[in-house]
Design a protein around this motif. Sequence first.
Motif, PDB file in Angstrom:
ATOM      1  N   ASP A  38      -4.124   2.688  -0.249  1.00 28.42           N
ATOM      2  CA  ASP A  38      -3.793   2.110  -1.564  1.00 28.42           C
ATOM      3  C   ASP A  38      -3.084   3.178  -2.406  1.00 28.42           C
ATOM      4  O   ASP A  38      -3.550   4.325  -2.484  1.00 28.42           O
ATOM      5  CB  ASP A  38      -5.111   1.663  -2.236  1.00 28.42           C
ATOM      6  CG  ASP A  38      -4.884   0.914  -3.543  1.00 28.42           C
ATOM      7  OD1 ASP A  38      -4.109   1.415  -4.368  1.00 28.42           O
ATOM      8  OD2 ASP A  38      -5.495  -0.142  -3.740  1.00 28.42           O
TER       9      ASP A  38
ATOM     10  N   ARG B  46      -2.963   3.924  -5.316  1.00 29.91           N
ATOM     11  CA  ARG B  46      -3.707   4.573  -6.398  1.00 29.91           C
ATOM     12  C   ARG B  46      -4.690   5.627  -5.885  1.00 29.91           C
ATOM     13  O   ARG B  46      -5.306   6.337  -6.663  1.00 29.91           O
ATOM     14  CB  ARG B  46      -4.455   3.501  -7.209  1.00 29.91           C
ATOM     15  CG  ARG B  46      -3.519   2.545  -7.921  1.00 29.91           C
ATOM     16  CD  ARG B  46      -4.223   1.283  -8.323  1.00 29.91           C
ATOM     17  NE  ARG B  46      -4.684   0.532  -7.162  1.00 29.91           N
ATOM     18  CZ  ARG B  46      -5.425  -0.559  -7.211  1.00 29.91           C
ATOM     19  NH1 ARG B  46      -5.801  -1.026  -8.367  1.00 29.91           N
ATOM     20  NH2 ARG B  46      -5.797  -1.173  -6.109  1.00 29.91           N
TER      21      ARG B  46
ATOM     22  N   SER C 185     -14.568   0.247   5.618  1.00 28.07           N
ATOM     23  CA  SER C 185     -15.975  -0.161   5.777  1.00 28.07           C
ATOM     24  C   SER C 185     -16.215  -0.914   7.088  1.00 28.07           C
ATOM     25  O   SER C 185     -17.240  -1.556   7.246  1.00 28.07           O
ATOM     26  CB  SER C 185     -16.417  -0.993   4.570  1.00 28.07           C
ATOM     27  OG  SER C 185     -15.555  -2.070   4.393  1.00 28.07           O
TER      28      SER C 185
HETATM   29  C1  UDX Z   1     -13.904  -9.430   1.898  1.00 32.13           C
HETATM   30  C2  UDX Z   1     -13.414  -9.924   3.224  1.00 32.13           C
HETATM   31  O1  UDX Z   1     -14.038  -9.228   4.279  1.00 32.13           O
HETATM   32  C3  UDX Z   1     -11.963  -9.789   3.303  1.00 32.13           C
HETATM   33  O2  UDX Z   1     -11.598 -10.455   4.449  1.00 32.13           O
HETATM   34  C4  UDX Z   1     -11.278 -10.381   2.099  1.00 32.13           C
HETATM   35  O3  UDX Z   1      -9.942 -10.056   2.054  1.00 32.13           O
HETATM   36  C5  UDX Z   1     -11.864  -9.900   0.830  1.00 32.13           C
HETATM   37  O4  UDX Z   1     -13.214 -10.098   0.885  1.00 32.13           O
HETATM   38  P1  UDX Z   1     -14.284  -7.235   0.611  1.00 32.13           P
HETATM   39  O5  UDX Z   1     -15.467  -6.464   1.010  1.00 32.13           O
HETATM   40  O6  UDX Z   1     -14.446  -8.117  -0.547  1.00 32.13           O
HETATM   41  O7  UDX Z   1     -13.786  -8.051   1.855  1.00 32.13           O
HETATM   42  O8  UDX Z   1     -13.025  -6.357   0.344  1.00 32.13           O
HETATM   43  P2  UDX Z   1     -12.753  -4.831   0.632  1.00 32.13           P
HETATM   44  O9  UDX Z   1     -13.221  -4.441   1.992  1.00 32.13           O
HETATM   45  O10 UDX Z   1     -13.266  -4.039  -0.498  1.00 32.13           O
HETATM   46  O11 UDX Z   1     -11.183  -4.847   0.598  1.00 32.13           O
HETATM   47  C6  UDX Z   1     -10.406  -5.495   1.561  1.00 32.13           C
HETATM   48  C7  UDX Z   1      -9.261  -4.588   1.967  1.00 32.13           C
HETATM   49  O12 UDX Z   1      -8.448  -4.317   0.849  1.00 32.13           O
HETATM   50  C8  UDX Z   1      -9.705  -3.232   2.497  1.00 32.13           C
HETATM   51  O13 UDX Z   1      -8.869  -2.849   3.551  1.00 32.13           O
HETATM   52  C9  UDX Z   1      -9.521  -2.297   1.332  1.00 32.13           C
HETATM   53  O14 UDX Z   1      -9.234  -0.985   1.735  1.00 32.13           O
HETATM   54  C10 UDX Z   1      -8.337  -2.934   0.625  1.00 32.13           C
HETATM   55  N1  UDX Z   1      -8.369  -2.693  -0.822  1.00 32.13           N
HETATM   56  C11 UDX Z   1      -9.327  -3.254  -1.593  1.00 32.13           C
HETATM   57  C12 UDX Z   1      -7.414  -1.871  -1.380  1.00 32.13           C
HETATM   58  O15 UDX Z   1      -6.554  -1.336  -0.665  1.00 32.13           O
HETATM   59  N2  UDX Z   1      -7.447  -1.633  -2.709  1.00 32.13           N
HETATM   60  C13 UDX Z   1      -8.384  -2.192  -3.514  1.00 32.13           C
HETATM   61  O16 UDX Z   1      -8.353  -1.940  -4.732  1.00 32.13           O
HETATM   62  C14 UDX Z   1      -9.358  -3.037  -2.939  1.00 32.13           C
END
Ligand code: UDX
Length: 723
Positions: A153, A155, A216
């Motif tokens: 990301d 940021r 995660s």
């Molecule tokens: C859940 C589901 O597993 C996912 O399939 C769906 O897209 C969102 O809900 P969640 O735990 O809510 O996942 O999201 P998270 O794992 O925090 O983020 C999903 C992906 O986006 C990750 O690869 C994370 O690295 C990325 N992400 C998230 C960013 O790059 N920036 C952010 O600010 C938040």
Amino acid sequence: NYIANRSIGCFKDNKKNRLLSKLYSNFKESNSPKKCINFCLLSGYLYSGLQYSTECFCGNTEPDIKHKLPDSSCNMKCSADQKAICGGYFTMNVFETGIAKFSPQIAESQPKIAETKAKIVFLLTLNGRALRQVYRLIKSIYSVDHFYYIHVDTRQDYLYRELLPLETAFQNIRLARKRLATIWGGASLLEMLLSCMADLLKSDWEWDFVLNLSESDFPIKSIDKLTQFLTANKNKNFVKSHGREVQRFIQKQGLDKTFVECDTHMWRIGDRLLPLGIQIDGGSDWICLSRNFIEYVTAEEKDKLIEGLLKIFRFTLLPAESFFHTAIRNSIFCDSYIDNNLHITNWKRKLGCKCQYRHICDWCGCSPNDFKPEDWIRLQATETKQLFFGRKFEPVVNQLVILQLEEWLFGPYTDGYLNLNSYWQSLYHHKDKSSSSNQALLVLGSSLIRINSKSNSFQQFYEPGKVLEIIDYFDLDVYKGFLIRHEARFNENITLEVETWCRTNNQHAQVSKSNKIAKKIMQLDVSTDFDQKEQMSRNFPRIISQYSEPCLIMKLSSTSQVENSTITLNVVWTNPDDKVEDIGEMTIEDITVTSINFSKSNLKHPLMSGIWTVKILQKKSLIGLTKFLVIPSFNNTMTKDLNSSHHLDKLIANFYLIKDTCISYNQKNIRDIIGTYLGNFGPSYLTSKNIVKFNECKKSLWSSMSPDPKSELLTDYGNFDGS
Ligand code: UDX
């Protein structure tokens, strides 16, 4: 050969009449109570390179399928957009419902003998600061035969900066240069995935699949087993479908709403009609896609179907959860669809669907929970299933389960393995692009090292220099405090790096001795960033700045004898001048069970710096109170005015304790330096004895500089240490 509720699609046959009779016979086979359906052939061009057709053909399957109904009976009209969108294949939309007959393919379990091993690109899409967990993840999925492409990301400059040296150490690890602010559920997530996939097609890496993972995720089977499985299933596409009624899925996902991503927010701007003639599908955005399908969706000369879908999905919430599914089902790739995202996901919807992303998107999304040792049985049960990854795992929530998983996969760690249960995660790094929330952290860090640098108010060990890094430290899944890595000037010639271990002093809560509920209070404190899903605050050092939104957290043990299991308490927030600033509520849903409760304050910013009090009342009687420190966000008071800096240090010493300090060079080395400069110590600095008094960081098990082999990557030249 599918009949679904909304539409049928993906016919590889270009003869209209044959299509229609196929539809009719399928429909008959489905034993639908309705004998007659209307359909509309929207558009599509004939794949065998014949001719592009944009007709809207309406008909009826009964009594005579060849009978063309007058246009007026067709309650759908093909708009130009719809025509564009269902290009690529004949797509039919069924008005009346039949029984869904879509049956995805079954994955093979064993490759054929002569099959060459599948090569996988692990596309790591990363966010946050869990650097050591990312190393541990890479270590667990690493193989010289596969590739690792990392998007961070935009940021998260800390993670990007720290991971960048992997590129030089490993030929098969690269970081994406085009980086986006991939907000939760954002349209940018799909843009990022497609952009990374296009990069991968352009690269010199030869691969068969792209499989995305986040920080995660963690494997639940060995990479050898995954390789074997994908080798048996080359050219298949792995996506998991929602498994419920399509219309309900569309509504729950907000697919019938237009979203616009702007200023890192997904704004919902209105309702929309989805194109007719397209089978909408979706579910999970954890996918494993074949090279030829990726070529198809990222091709510069786009197929009409993809061009149309991309247009829609640029304005779609959680686009990666539906785009690929829909593209597979409505295209030539429809028979490569395997309904499996290869993941076991720890859904606990009661906890994970609390509308926690309201500040990021105008929608209530859900997230899976982190696995903990109590979920072990679920993980174990995947052994016989075609599942290869689990989500979510976070060492700041639970690291023991990660260890358990690793030992299950790779065998037990050796006895005496160093720091096996410790975890360090950087909270602030001096190279981070500045963020205002770091200001209070820096004020705190600077104050604590000022306190630490004095053995007592007269004598100074060292002159505190720059704060280099602040790191959260956990051992055996208990938060042990934070470490301040900083520069220490011992004399004009000697500046060394030292690390000081601090922790919060949580002795500020008082509870009533007479009240029944008060007797059940196990924890009472004020923090920020309360995670309702994991039922904990992610602000481990409890740093509250003038721009924080403090919340009260109260853990209660169960009470058996009660008249009413739900109770509401009042929460009174008082500023350092003893003025009431807010009165809120805390509702305890069920006091017969152990619960973690929280109550958000609603205070005006900036908060007054100093010691605040928060009281909990039941009706009018005081159950308990606690105090918390609001740290000034700017340290001009400290640099300009020594008296107020002294005052701040006194306050901070009340709320934080210093446990230990170590020095980052080995002691022999220090003696050598001191030996050289021994004659030069000025009056305000101490003699060599005091420097030597600190232990060496590498040998202090709590220090972030002590060895952490479980998270260390091995290169051909030795341990990868980021340099
Ligand atoms: C859940 C589901 O597993 C996912 O399939 C769906 O897209 C969102 O809900 P969640 O735990 O809510 O996942 O999201 P998270 O794992 O925090 O983020 C999903 C992906 O986006 C990750 O690869 C994370 O690295 C990325 N992400 C998230 C960013 O790059 N920036 C952010 O600010 C938040």
